[in-house]
Design a protein around this motif. Structure first.
Motif, PDB file in Angstrom:
ATOM      1  N   SER A   1       1.201  -0.959  -0.410  1.00 14.40           N
ATOM      2  CA  SER A   1       0.126   0.120   0.185  1.00 14.40           C
ATOM      3  C   SER A   1       0.595   1.589   0.167  1.00 14.40           C
ATOM      4  O   SER A   1       0.316   2.374  -1.064  1.00 14.40           O
ATOM      5  N   SER A   2       1.807   1.270   0.805  1.00 17.04           N
ATOM      6  CA  SER A   2       3.039   2.179   0.713  1.00 17.04           C
ATOM      7  C   SER A   2       3.269   2.471  -0.298  1.00 17.04           C
ATOM      8  O   SER A   2       3.619   3.704  -0.098  1.00 17.04           O
ATOM      9  N   LYS A   3       4.078   1.798  -1.382  1.00 15.51           N
ATOM     10  CA  LYS A   3       4.411   1.442  -2.929  1.00 15.51           C
ATOM     11  C   LYS A   3       3.513   2.659  -3.518  1.00 15.51           C
ATOM     12  O   LYS A   3       3.453   3.372  -4.443  1.00 15.51           O
TER      13      LYS A   3
ATOM     14  N   TYR B   1       0.536   3.988  -2.414  1.00 13.80           N
ATOM     15  CA  TYR B   1       0.594   5.410  -2.111  1.00 13.80           C
ATOM     16  C   TYR B   1       1.368   7.238  -2.532  1.00 13.80           C
ATOM     17  O   TYR B   1       1.344   8.014  -2.826  1.00 13.80           O
ATOM     18  N   ALA B   2       2.716   5.937  -2.151  1.00 15.60           N
ATOM     19  CA  ALA B   2       3.968   7.285  -3.574  1.00 15.60           C
ATOM     20  C   ALA B   2       3.520   6.880  -5.038  1.00 15.60           C
ATOM     21  O   ALA B   2       3.764   8.270  -5.034  1.00 15.60           O
TER      22      ALA B   2
ATOM     23  N   LYS C   1       0.452   7.182   3.218  1.00 18.16           N
ATOM     24  CA  LYS C   1       1.153   6.029   2.759  1.00 18.16           C
ATOM     25  C   LYS C   1       2.183   6.362   4.464  1.00 18.16           C
ATOM     26  O   LYS C   1       2.956   6.006   4.430  1.00 18.16           O
TER      27      LYS C   1
END
Length: 235
Positions: A67-69, A71-72, A94
């Motif tokens: 998910s962080s990837k 959002y980035a 993120k």
């Protein structure tokens, strides 16, 4: 069916009431082994559940990482489209995902340490169970030998306490035997003296038997004289 189930079937109500109700040392030892193996099975079950929970957290962490990837990438795309507010919201999400990932990593690390502790406990319990099995068989053999020795001692003690009665029994038996032997000798002497008639005799009395004896001796004398005469004539 495992050893625990088999022994519980054997012990039945005794196992349910607890070890204090067991009087036979062999049953006490078997019951103790059952409890130790029950404990090991419980530890294995807890370890499996703990490992499953740890794996779920790892999956959540991996999902947050993905998910962080995402959002980035969304933040970069939003900036490219001039949507600064949208890019800020993506970066905020993120950051939240990254914070949750840090917390999950801490929980996962702690659970890993706890799993190692459980594994060491299982290994220690397995070692103790193996030692107990060996000691249990040794104690069982000692118990059986001691029980046999006790029976012998009790028998010897019982014989010792009744030795006087046994002595009197032997004396009575010996006296009875001697009495019977004396009666046999007495009957033999009476038969020799002709005072007792043999029930299997042919009806002759003592005089008849003596006359028959004289007749037999006379016949023997005549036969002897004839043999002598024959020898003299041949010479």
């Amino acid at each position: 069916m495992g050893i625990t189930a088999r022994l519980k079937d054997i012990f039945g109500a005794k196992v349910e009431k607890g070890i204090e109700t067991l009087e036979d040392p062999k049953e006490m030892l078997d019951y103790s082994l059952v409890k130790m193996e029950d404990g090991l099975q419980a530890m294995q079950k807890n370890a499996a559940e703990f490992s499953t929970a740890k794996k779920r957290l790892e999956l959540q962490r991996d999902a947050l990482c993905e998910s962080s990837k995402k959002y980035a990438e969304q933040a970069e795309k939003a900036l490219g489209l001039g949507q600064e507010d949208l890019a800020r919201e993506a970066l905020l999400r993120k950051a939240e995902a990254a914070q949750q990932e840090v917390e999950l990593n801490a929980q996962i690390a702690k659970m890993g340490e706890q799993l190692q502790t459980i594994a060491r406990g299982q290994e220690e319990l397995r070692r103790k169970i193996q030692q107990f099995r060996s000691k249990k068989e040794e104690l069982k053999a000692t118990y059986e030998a001691s029980k046999a020795q006790l029976k012998v001692k009790e028998l010897v003690t019982s014989l010792g306490s009744e030795s006087e009665n046994i002595g009197r029994t032997v004396e009575r038996a010996q006296a009875r035997i001697e009495e019977m032997q004396a009666r046999v000798q007495a009957i033999n002497e009476l038969e020799d003296q002709g005072l007792i008639t043999d029930v299997f005799a042919d009806g002759q009395d003592d005089i008849d038997r003596k006359l028959k004896r004289v007749s037999m001796e006379s016949a023997v004398d005549e036969e002897l004289a004839r043999l002598k005469a024959n020898r003299t004539g041949n010479s």
